[in-house]
Scaffold this active site. Structure first.
Site, PDB file in Angstrom:
ATOM      1  N   GLY A 142       0.768  -1.235   0.000  1.00 18.50           N
ATOM      2  CA  GLY A 142       0.000   0.000   0.000  1.00 18.50           C
ATOM      3  C   GLY A 142       0.795   1.278   0.000  1.00 18.50           C
ATOM      4  O   GLY A 142       0.201   2.360  -0.018  1.00 18.50           O
ATOM      5  N   GLU A 146       4.644  -5.863   1.969  1.00 17.13           N
ATOM      6  CA  GLU A 146       4.224  -6.395   0.670  1.00 17.13           C
ATOM      7  C   GLU A 146       4.034  -5.278  -0.355  1.00 17.13           C
ATOM      8  O   GLU A 146       2.935  -5.062  -0.874  1.00 17.13           O
ATOM      9  CB  GLU A 146       2.902  -7.162   0.836  1.00 17.13           C
ATOM     10  CG  GLU A 146       2.969  -8.330   1.799  1.00 17.13           C
ATOM     11  CD  GLU A 146       1.599  -8.938   2.073  1.00 17.13           C
ATOM     12  OE1 GLU A 146       0.572  -8.281   1.803  1.00 17.13           O
ATOM     13  OE2 GLU A 146       1.552 -10.061   2.571  1.00 17.13           O
ATOM     14  N   PRO A 147       5.083  -4.549  -0.661  1.00 10.93           N
ATOM     15  CA  PRO A 147       4.938  -3.414  -1.585  1.00 10.93           C
ATOM     16  C   PRO A 147       4.819  -3.869  -3.040  1.00 10.93           C
ATOM     17  O   PRO A 147       5.584  -4.709  -3.492  1.00 10.93           O
ATOM     18  CB  PRO A 147       6.250  -2.644  -1.388  1.00 10.93           C
ATOM     19  CG  PRO A 147       7.239  -3.711  -1.031  1.00 10.93           C
ATOM     20  CD  PRO A 147       6.483  -4.749  -0.249  1.00 10.93           C
ATOM     21  N   GLY A 148       3.829  -3.360  -3.747  1.00  9.83           N
ATOM     22  CA  GLY A 148       3.714  -3.641  -5.180  1.00  9.83           C
ATOM     23  C   GLY A 148       4.022  -2.375  -5.964  1.00  9.83           C
ATOM     24  O   GLY A 148       5.078  -2.214  -6.567  1.00  9.83           O
ATOM     25  N   ARG A 149       3.066  -1.473  -5.896  1.00  7.80           N
ATOM     26  CA  ARG A 149       3.140  -0.190  -6.592  1.00  7.80           C
ATOM     27  C   ARG A 149       4.465   0.549  -6.377  1.00  7.80           C
ATOM     28  O   ARG A 149       5.038   1.103  -7.305  1.00  7.80           O
ATOM     29  CB  ARG A 149       2.029   0.672  -5.994  1.00  7.80           C
ATOM     30  CG  ARG A 149       1.231   1.470  -6.930  1.00  7.80           C
ATOM     31  CD  ARG A 149       0.210   2.259  -6.110  1.00  7.80           C
ATOM     32  NE  ARG A 149      -1.044   1.560  -5.953  1.00  7.80           N
ATOM     33  CZ  ARG A 149      -1.979   1.480  -6.894  1.00  7.80           C
ATOM     34  NH1 ARG A 149      -1.781   2.027  -8.058  1.00  7.80           N
ATOM     35  NH2 ARG A 149      -3.111   0.841  -6.666  1.00  7.80           N
ATOM     36  N   CYS A 206     -14.616   0.545 -28.346  1.00  5.35           N
ATOM     37  CA  CYS A 206     -15.937   0.967 -28.801  1.00  5.35           C
ATOM     38  C   CYS A 206     -16.853   1.339 -27.633  1.00  5.35           C
ATOM     39  O   CYS A 206     -18.055   1.125 -27.683  1.00  5.35           O
ATOM     40  CB  CYS A 206     -16.577  -0.139 -29.626  1.00  5.35           C
ATOM     41  SG  CYS A 206     -16.880  -1.595 -28.640  1.00  5.35           S
ATOM     42  N   TYR A 244      -0.317  -2.724 -12.002  1.00  2.00           N
ATOM     43  CA  TYR A 244      -1.749  -2.977 -12.235  1.00  2.00           C
ATOM     44  C   TYR A 244      -2.221  -2.533 -13.622  1.00  2.00           C
ATOM     45  O   TYR A 244      -3.362  -2.128 -13.773  1.00  2.00           O
ATOM     46  CB  TYR A 244      -2.593  -2.315 -11.136  1.00  2.00           C
ATOM     47  CG  TYR A 244      -2.184  -2.748  -9.755  1.00  2.00           C
ATOM     48  CD1 TYR A 244      -2.366  -4.061  -9.353  1.00  2.00           C
ATOM     49  CD2 TYR A 244      -1.574  -1.870  -8.871  1.00  2.00           C
ATOM     50  CE1 TYR A 244      -1.962  -4.495  -8.096  1.00  2.00           C
ATOM     51  CE2 TYR A 244      -1.162  -2.286  -7.614  1.00  2.00           C
ATOM     52  CZ  TYR A 244      -1.356  -3.598  -7.235  1.00  2.00           C
ATOM     53  OH  TYR A 244      -0.950  -4.015  -5.994  1.00  2.00           O
TER      54      TYR A 244
HETATM   55  N1  LLP Z   1      -0.719  -7.182  -0.166  1.00  2.52           N
HETATM   56  C1  LLP Z   1      -1.983  -7.511  -0.369  1.00  2.52           C
HETATM   57  C2  LLP Z   1      -2.612  -8.519   0.489  1.00  2.52           C
HETATM   58  C3  LLP Z   1      -2.709  -6.881  -1.383  1.00  2.52           C
HETATM   59  O1  LLP Z   1      -3.980  -7.211  -1.573  1.00  2.52           O
HETATM   60  C4  LLP Z   1      -2.087  -5.908  -2.190  1.00  2.52           C
HETATM   61  C5  LLP Z   1      -2.805  -5.239  -3.263  1.00  2.52           C
HETATM   62  C6  LLP Z   1      -0.739  -5.606  -1.953  1.00  2.52           C
HETATM   63  C7  LLP Z   1      -0.078  -6.268  -0.936  1.00  2.52           C
HETATM   64  C8  LLP Z   1       0.042  -4.617  -2.763  1.00  2.52           C
HETATM   65  O2  LLP Z   1      -0.453  -3.334  -2.648  1.00  2.52           O
HETATM   66  P1  LLP Z   1       0.395  -2.120  -3.258  1.00  2.52           P
HETATM   67  O3  LLP Z   1       1.685  -2.022  -2.492  1.00  2.52           O
HETATM   68  O4  LLP Z   1       0.655  -2.403  -4.676  1.00  2.52           O
HETATM   69  O5  LLP Z   1      -0.459  -0.948  -3.069  1.00  2.52           O
HETATM   70  N2  LLP Z   1      -6.353  -3.488  -9.098  1.00  2.52           N
HETATM   71  C9  LLP Z   1      -6.085  -2.290  -8.329  1.00  2.52           C
HETATM   72  C10 LLP Z   1      -5.080  -2.525  -7.261  1.00  2.52           C
HETATM   73  C11 LLP Z   1      -5.508  -3.586  -6.313  1.00  2.52           C
HETATM   74  C12 LLP Z   1      -4.531  -3.833  -5.216  1.00  2.52           C
HETATM   75  C13 LLP Z   1      -4.862  -5.105  -4.565  1.00  2.52           C
HETATM   76  N3  LLP Z   1      -4.021  -5.510  -3.507  1.00  2.52           N
HETATM   77  C14 LLP Z   1      -5.627  -1.180  -9.253  1.00  2.52           C
HETATM   78  O6  LLP Z   1      -5.765  -1.340 -10.440  1.00  2.52           O
HETATM   79  O7  LLP Z   1      -5.183  -0.157  -8.766  1.00  2.52           O
END
Ligand code: LLP
Length: 463
Positions: A252, A309-312, A381, A420
């Site tokens: 997050g 758990e960083p993604g973004r 479309c 994403y």
């Molecule tokens: N851990 C868990 C359990 C999660 O569900 C998520 C993201 C993350 C870590 C990673 O979160 P981040 O660090 O990337 O913010 N489809 C959406 C995003 C959904 C995120 C879901 N969970 C979009 O298009 O923005």
């Protein structure tokens, strides 16, 4: 690039000879070689993001697992870059676990999340011996124990909690609420801990987990989450003597999607706060530990691993999407000039679902001032396939500012599309998914996913 935005863009993007360069590689050359649309990634940026995050957190607490959320982007070259840079991994399905294993992540580097896991997925995770399968319900706790027993193995688990923590992110991205589908309710936790300890033969209760949501703009929700988990950890230790070995604070961490101040004015307050958030991971952890760990007579913090758990934060600003202007039209009635591109929401679905803002710049005229307003739209479309908020909710600016004279043939770049976008892309409207390239640290360009073909469009169908 317009002067206003120049300093705000990731430093791997520069205007060179009037064109956008990605780690020194000409965007237009990439577009002509690999076609558009084209996802482009900077390996250097992925590595820097991963290392910077680890260093920031390790300065505060020495034992850290940085489990990159594979759902943000699970292209194999991305996973390989994260692994090389010292990242661990979070997976959310059997498929992501498969990819993590193929990429070479060790079992102790993997956290497995999910609200609806199958026996097969759980079995795979147990056999590989992952750091933790995060338990999402009492039902699932029994399910994991059953599967482990049948295999004569012991599963490492962590309990996922929903502590009702509100954030200022988009509602679709908040996951710490009791109205959400995630995790175990506070009133069921004691039961969960008791059941897990009673099933010692089959499960090793290793940790607790909270994920408050994605693009979380403030540190407080993390501090609250950590405090909540610390309280559970100490309570459990007091009552049973059991020692948890990790606290997982989820993902997050936000990235700043709003580099251009001229755009900021047009976006509603709520979206602006969320989209332009900057949050230092070290500060987040420091604040969390400071608040929670006041008196730690038993030294429980020693030996405790903090999992994130960083993604973004790792991949979001390391990728962009090149798109070409294919058509243009005037609407004399409204005075608008429209630019129609070859990248629709099928390549960045969040723009449609969450009205997510991806900053748009010209790659063809990168050093010209971006001051002319255009209505910009994709090729699909649907009326909703536009780069503004069709529902007039003030969530996206009505116009995109690009150089005067932007026209058919120009290449544009949608920035910060690393997370994403690719993994959520579809073939909607019979559009093969585009190629993906990565500018490697060496300066070479690698094709990291080939473009799909028309044949690919029908290759899974049977008739
Ligand atoms: N851990 C868990 C359990 C999660 O569900 C998520 C993201 C993350 C870590 C990673 O979160 P981040 O660090 O990337 O913010 N489809 C959406 C995003 C959904 C995120 C879901 N969970 C979009 O298009 O923005």
């Amino acid at each position: 690039m317009a002067e206003r935005s120049q300093t705000e863009l990731p430093d791997y993007l520069k205007a060179r000879d009037g064109r956008l360069a990605i780690d020194g590689v000409d965007a237009l050359k990439l577009a002509s070689e690999y076609g558009t649309p084209l996802y482009v990634f900077s390996e250097k940026r992925i590595v820097e993001n991963t290392r910077a995050l680890r260093q920031a957190v390790e300065r505060i607490h020495p034992r850290v697992k940085l489990c990159y959320a594979a759902k943000a982007n699970s292209n194999m070259a991305v996973l390989a870059a994260v692994l090389r840079a010292g990242g661990d991994i979070e997976v959310n399905s059997g498929g992501e676990l498969f990819k993590a294993k193929k990429a070479g992540f060790r079992p102790d580097q993997i956290v497995f999340n999910g609200v609806s896991k199958t026996d097969d997925e759980i079995r795979d995770a147990i056999h590989y011996g992952v750091l933790a399968t995060n338990v999402d319900s009492l039902y699932e706790l029994d399910q994991i124990a059953r599967v482990a027993r049948a295999e004569s193995l012991r599963a490492n688990i962590a309990i996922r909690i929903v502590p009702e923590i509100v954030t200022r992110s988009h509602i679709g991205l908040q996951t710490g609420l009791l109205s959400s589908k995630f995790g175990l309710s506070p009133s069921l936790l004691e039961e969960a801990f008791n059941r897990a300890l009673a099933a010692r033969d089959a499960v090793n209760l290793a940790g607790v987990h909270i994920h408050v949501g994605s693009q979380t703009p403030d540190p407080q929700p993390y501090a609250r989450a950590f405090a909540e988990m610390w309280r559970l950890l100490t309570d459990l230790n007091e009552k049973t003597g059991h020692r948890l070995t990790h606290i997982n604070i989820g993902g997050g961490l936000p990235i700043d999607y709003l580099p251009d101040t001229a755009m900021v004015e047009e976006i509603g307050d709520r979206e602006r706060n969320m989209l332009s958030a900057r949050l230092d991971a070290g500060e987040v952890i420091a604040a969390a530990l400071k608040e929670a760990v006041e008196a730690d007579e038993k030294g429980l913090i020693e030996g405790l691993t903090v999992v994130m758990e960083p993604g973004r934060r790792i991949i979001g600003d390391a990728g962009l999407l090149l798109t070409r202007v294919c058509n243009t039209k005037e609407r004399p009635e409204t005075g608008d000039t429209w630019l129609l591109t070859d990248a629709g929401y099928s390549l960045m679905i969040s723009m449609a679902t969450y009205k997510w803002y991806y900053h748009l710049v010209s790659a063809s005229r990168a050093d010209m001032p971006h001051t002319a307003p255009y209505k910009v739209a994709g090729p699909l479309c649907d009326s909703g396939d536009v780069y503004f908020d069709l529902e007039n909710g003030g969530r996206l600016p009505n116009y995109r500012l690009l150089p005067e004279g932007t026209d058919v043939g120009d290449v544009l770049a949608l920035l910060n599309t690393g997370a994403y976008a690719l993994d959520q892309a579809s073939q909607y409207n019979g559009r093969p998914r585009p190629a993906v390239v990565m500018v490697k640290e060496s300066g070479e360009v690698a094709l990291t996913r080939r473009a799909e073909t028309y044949e690919d469009l029908i290759s899974f169908d049977r008739w």
